[in-house]
Enzyme design. Structure first.
Site, short mmCIF file in Angstrom:
data_model
loop_
_atom_site.label_atom_id
_atom_site.label_comp_id
_atom_site.label_asym_id
_atom_site.label_seq_id
_atom_site.Cartn_x
_atom_site.Cartn_y
_atom_site.Cartn_z
CG PHE A 1 -1.93 1.03 1.13
CD1 PHE A 1 -3.16 0.82 0.36
CD2 PHE A 1 -1.89 2.36 1.80
CE1 PHE A 1 -4.14 1.80 0.36
CE2 PHE A 1 -2.97 3.40 1.59
CZ PHE A 1 -3.94 2.93 0.98
CG ASP B 1 -0.71 -1.87 6.58
OD1 ASP B 1 -2.15 -2.58 6.84
OD2 ASP B 1 -0.48 -1.26 6.02
CE1 TYR C 1 -9.19 3.18 6.31
CE2 TYR C 1 -8.77 4.60 8.21
CZ TYR C 1 -8.41 4.09 7.05
OH TYR C 1 -7.14 4.11 6.31
CE LYS C 2 -8.46 -0.53 4.65
NZ LYS C 2 -8.70 0.36 3.62
NE ARG D 1 -9.96 -2.17 -3.22
CZ ARG D 1 -9.28 -1.81 -2.16
NH1 ARG D 1 -8.31 -2.18 -1.74
NH2 ARG D 1 -9.75 -0.42 -1.70
C1 LIG Z 1 -3.09 -1.63 3.70
C2 LIG Z 1 -3.16 -0.32 4.06
N1 LIG Z 1 -2.39 0.41 4.70
C3 LIG Z 1 -2.61 1.89 5.21
C4 LIG Z 1 -3.72 2.34 4.84
C5 LIG Z 1 -4.19 3.73 5.16
O1 LIG Z 1 -3.38 4.35 6.24
P1 LIG Z 1 -4.00 5.63 7.03
O2 LIG Z 1 -5.24 5.28 7.58
O3 LIG Z 1 -2.83 6.15 7.87
O4 LIG Z 1 -4.61 6.47 5.88
C6 LIG Z 1 -4.80 1.63 4.06
C7 LIG Z 1 -6.08 2.34 3.58
O5 LIG Z 1 -6.77 1.92 2.76
C8 LIG Z 1 -4.47 0.40 3.59
O6 LIG Z 1 -5.42 -0.30 2.84
#
Ligand SMILES: Cc1ncc(COP(=O)(O)O)c(C=O)c1O
Length: 420
Positions: A128, A205, A230-231, A380
């Site tokens: 990401f 992650d 938030y997901k 997706r």
């Molecule tokens: C794998 C992954 N890492 C990090 C993030 C985003 O990080 P942040 O919450 O700091 O914007 C996302 C957001 O969709 C993500 O899918």
């Protein structure tokens, strides 16, 4: 009865032990088929009540007294709840704070500083973006080398592939557990074992894993992890993220932002930074309390549902997408851009089509289906197990095939929107 008969989906809904969970969420338009739970989860009803409680009573009436009446413990309490039910982490190792990006920075920097003799940070070239950018910045800042490896998109980073790129020069291996594009699910325990043999630390992650697939951080031997809420955790847009630091590392790792929420005796207001010996040393400043409270609600709701049941439903939902893709969409020029084996896949499915962007936009504007799009050509579909019915998936796939067969997407403006 095959998957392309809608009655098969209806039967799966009738037999679904989690069918009732959906009622605990705000779903005011059942005709709108929401398949973007992998980007922003739905709003739990209990979160509205909790927010009202935090704002009206705890803030409005109790004012500053609320810090001693529960707010101070909230980041650790919400972290322990996540750890126990969704992340496989014993208490005292998970805290809720900041954003995923900031937590990644803090933990990656701590790992690098603990391994000064090792020059390399290893990650996935297609990780990401925020992960790659944060690591790129850290490498530049600390004079280290960032090695971005081309892993196979559908396999993700396997232990064998990691073995080839991690060695005694590696300070840190940073990977996503579930690939945000293909949904490939990495074998965390096997990869952690490879990294441990090489003496490198691992930082995972978990954005696309938390609340969707069982994670066993302690058992896998993971060193560090971060993830958003938030997901699948349904804590709301921009809700605070979480971080995990394995207990045995806590006292020796130092994160780079020396804020007062990481201080041992915070309210002694003393001179000199002296970090707390436990996971709170990875906190920085005053948490946004309503946000952390929403994380606690989201985690509690999924804890009651049970991660094993959520995972089983996630597999069944994505299996239905794959089967209908094969029957209906492959003849229309689509390709499956996710692993076929559900054991190697997270909770979303990516479909490749040369006109993917216009199709995803047409789904939203003309078919009342909400997916998302990721370059170069991926649609997706992320059916959150807590809120998505099997008939929702069936109907969405049916609308999708009709839309493409009728060429509806051809009239859509191909200019990319700010958020895709
Ligand atoms: C794998 C992954 N890492 C990090 C993030 C985003 O990080 P942040 O919450 O700091 O914007 C996302 C957001 O969709 C993500 O899918």
């Amino acid at each position: 009865m095959g998957p392309n008969d809608r009655r098969a989906a209806e039967r799966l809904d009738r037999d679904d032990p989690l069918a009732g969970l959906r009622e605990q969420f705000v779903i005011d338009d059942p005709e709108l088929l929401y398949l973007d739970g992998n980007s922003l989860g739905r709003l739990p009803r209990r979160s509205i009540a909790r927010l009202r409680e935090v704002v009206e009573r705890e803030w409005g009436e109790r004012l500053i007294r609320s810090w001693n009446e529960g707010w101070m413990d909230l980041p650790a309490r919400a972290g322990d709840l996540l750890g126990e039910h969704l992340l496989g982490a014993a208490p005292g190792q998970v805290a809720v704070s900041d954003s995923t990006s900031v937590n990644l920075y803090k933990l990656a920097a701590a790992a690098l500083d603990a391994n000064p003799g090792r020059e390399a940070i290893v990650s996935d070239r297609h990780n990401f973006p925020t992960d790659r950018y944060v690591l790129e910045g850290l490498a530049a800042e600390r004079g280290r080398r960032l090695e971005l490896v081309e892993f196979d998109e559908l396999e993700g980073p396997t232990a064998a592939a990691v073995e080839r790129v991690v060695d005694r020069r590696t300070a840190l291996l940073c990977l996503s557990h579930v690939d945000y594009r293909s949904g490939a699910l990495a074998d965390m325990a096997a990869i952690d074992a490879v990294a441990r043999r090489a003496g490198a630390m691992t930082l995972w992650d978990l954005c696309h894993s938390a609340g969707a697939v069982p994670v066993e951080l302690d058992a896998a031997g993971a060193d560090l992890a971060v993830g958003c809420t938030y997901k699948y955790l349904n804590a709301g847009p921009g809700a605070p993220a979480f971080l995990y630091v394995r207990r045995e590392h806590q006292a020796r790792l130092r994160q780079p932002i020396w804020g007062w929420f990481g201080q041992r005796e915070q309210f002694a207001m003393g001179q000199g930074y002296d970090p707390a010996p436990e996971v709170s040393r990875f906190l920085v400043g005053t948490p946004f309390v309503p946000g952390v409270a929403l994380v606690e609600e989201g985690a509690a709701l999924l804890a009651e549902a049970g991660i094993e049941r959520l995972r089983a439903k996630g597999i069944a939902l994505t299996e239905l997408i794959v089967a209908l893709h094969d029957d209906w969409l492959a003849p229309l020029g689509f390709g499956l851009a996710s692993p076929r084996d559900p054991a190697l896949r997270g909770s979303h499915v990516a479909l490749a089509h040369p006109d993917g962007y216009r199709i995803s936009q047409a789904l939203i504007s003309h078919a009342r289906v909400i997916p998302d799009f990721r370059p170069p050509d991926r649609i997706r579909l992320g059916p959150a197990p807590a809120t998505t019915r099997f008939v929702d998936v069936w109907d969405a796939m049916d609308r999708l095939r009709r839309l493409v067969a009728d060429g509806v997407h051809l009239s859509v403006d191909p200019t990319r929107a700010k958020v895709t």
